[in-house]
Design a protein around this motif. Structure first.
Motif, PDB file in Angstrom:
ATOM      1  N   UNK A 198      14.960 -13.721 -21.564  1.00 56.87           N
ATOM      2  CA  UNK A 198      16.175 -14.164 -22.245  1.00 56.87           C
ATOM      3  C   UNK A 198      16.781 -15.282 -21.397  1.00 56.87           C
ATOM      4  N   UNK A 199      16.516 -16.552 -21.757  1.00 68.08           N
ATOM      5  CA  UNK A 199      17.009 -17.673 -20.961  1.00 68.08           C
ATOM      6  C   UNK A 199      18.543 -17.739 -20.898  1.00 68.08           C
ATOM      7  N   UNK A 200      19.234 -17.316 -21.929  1.00 71.48           N
ATOM      8  CA  UNK A 200      20.697 -17.370 -21.940  1.00 71.48           C
ATOM      9  C   UNK A 200      21.279 -16.366 -20.954  1.00 71.48           C
ATOM     10  N   UNK A 201      20.800 -15.119 -20.997  1.00 70.71           N
ATOM     11  CA  UNK A 201      21.303 -14.076 -20.104  1.00 70.71           C
ATOM     12  C   UNK A 201      20.612 -14.100 -18.734  1.00 70.71           C
ATOM     13  N   UNK A 202      19.595 -14.961 -18.589  1.00 69.91           N
ATOM     14  CA  UNK A 202      18.794 -15.047 -17.374  1.00 69.91           C
ATOM     15  C   UNK A 202      18.173 -13.696 -17.004  1.00 69.91           C
ATOM     16  N   UNK A 203      17.612 -13.027 -18.016  1.00 64.76           N
ATOM     17  CA  UNK A 203      16.937 -11.743 -17.850  1.00 64.76           C
ATOM     18  C   UNK A 203      15.435 -11.926 -18.014  1.00 64.76           C
ATOM     19  N   UNK A 204      14.671 -11.184 -17.221  1.00 67.00           N
ATOM     20  CA  UNK A 204      13.216 -11.115 -17.381  1.00 67.00           C
ATOM     21  C   UNK A 204      12.818  -9.660 -17.213  1.00 67.00           C
ATOM     22  N   UNK A 262      20.791 -20.618 -10.146  1.00 62.59           N
ATOM     23  CA  UNK A 262      20.437 -19.670 -11.188  1.00 62.59           C
ATOM     24  C   UNK A 262      20.009 -18.361 -10.518  1.00 62.59           C
ATOM     25  N   UNK A 263      20.555 -17.268 -11.000  1.00 62.41           N
ATOM     26  CA  UNK A 263      20.205 -15.943 -10.486  1.00 62.41           C
ATOM     27  C   UNK A 263      19.588 -15.121 -11.614  1.00 62.41           C
ATOM     28  N   UNK A 264      18.277 -15.010 -11.593  1.00 63.34           N
ATOM     29  CA  UNK A 264      17.570 -14.313 -12.671  1.00 63.34           C
ATOM     30  C   UNK A 264      17.555 -12.813 -12.392  1.00 63.34           C
ATOM     31  N   UNK A 265      17.825 -12.028 -13.413  1.00 59.31           N
ATOM     32  CA  UNK A 265      17.797 -10.570 -13.330  1.00 59.31           C
ATOM     33  C   UNK A 265      16.412 -10.088 -13.734  1.00 59.31           C
ATOM     34  N   UNK A 266      15.690  -9.504 -12.777  1.00 60.11           N
ATOM     35  CA  UNK A 266      14.353  -8.980 -13.044  1.00 60.11           C
ATOM     36  C   UNK A 266      14.425  -7.469 -13.213  1.00 60.11           C
ATOM     37  N   UNK A 267      13.733  -6.974 -14.231  1.00 58.19           N
ATOM     38  CA  UNK A 267      13.579  -5.532 -14.408  1.00 58.19           C
ATOM     39  C   UNK A 267      12.094  -5.278 -14.611  1.00 58.19           C
ATOM     40  N   UNK A 268      11.567  -4.297 -13.886  1.00 59.15           N
ATOM     41  CA  UNK A 268      10.131  -4.030 -13.925  1.00 59.15           C
ATOM     42  C   UNK A 268       9.893  -2.611 -14.426  1.00 59.15           C
TER      43      UNK A 268
END
Length: 155
Positions: free
Chosen positions: A74-80, A1-7
Motif C-alpha cells: 500500500x504505497x499511500x499507507x507505506x505498508x508492505x 519514508x518509513x515503511x511498515x513491514x509485516x511478515x
C-alpha cells in the motif's frame, strides 16, 4: 519514508491427494485457509511457520519446501505485508479437536477449489502443487480499500 513491514507465513500440509485446511469462521477473514500467521520477532520465518502449524493444528511439520512470496503493498499507507508460503508433506502428531483458527479438516485437492476461500488463498492455492516457486505482488488501492493491480510471476 518509513515503511511498515509485516511478515506472515502459510504452510500447506499435503497427504497424498489431500490437504489440511482450517474452516475459519471468525472476523473478516472467513473461509478455508491453510495454517499460518504472524512471524514473531526475532524468530526465523521457517520456525514461525512450524510454530503456527503446531498452534493451529497440533501437528509438527518438517522439511518445509518454500513455494513462494505473496505480498500486499500500500504505497499511500507505506505498508508492505509479506506472506512466505511453504508446503509440507512430512508431519507427525494428532490434530486438535477445535483449533484456535478453525476446525482442521483433510480435503481432497480437487474438491478444495469448490470451498469458500479468501481471494488471496484461492489465487495461490494451485501454485502450491506446481513445480517451482511463485511471487504474487498486489498493490492495494487505498482510496477504494480493495486490491488493485495483481502481478503473478512463476519461476
Amino acid at each position: 519514508m518509513s515503511i511498515n513491514y509485516k511478515i506472515w507465513t502459510v504452510c500447506m500440509i499435503k497427504k497424498g491427494n489431500k490437504v489440511l485446511l482450517l474452516d475459519r469462521q471468525h472476523d473478516h477473514f472467513k473461509g478455508y485457509i491453510p495454517p499460518g500467521g504472524k512471524v514473531d520477532f526475532p524468530e526465523s520465518i521457517v520456525e514461525s511457520a512450524k510454530r503456527e502449524v503446531k498452534e493451529e493444528t497440533g501437528l509438527e511439520v518438517n522439511d518445509l519446501e518454500f513455494k513462494g512470496l505473496y505480498e500486499y503493498v500500500n504505497p499511500v499507507a507505506e505498508d508492505r505485508f509479506m506472506i512466505f508460503n511453504y508446503l509440507a508433506e512430512d508431519f507427525k502428531g494428532e490434530l486438535l479437536e477445535d483449533g484456535p483458527e478453525g476446525k482442521a479438516c483433510w480435503v481432497d485437492i480437487d474438491e478444495a477449489y469448490e470451498l469458500p476461500m479468501q481471494d488471496s488463498v484461492r489465487r495461490r492455492f494451485p501454485l502450491f502443487f506446481e513445480k517451482g516457486s511463485f511471487e504474487i505482488h498486489v498493490e492495494w488501492d487505498h482510496e477504494k480499500n480493495k486490491e488493485g493491480e495483481v502481478t503473478i510471476r512463476k519461476t
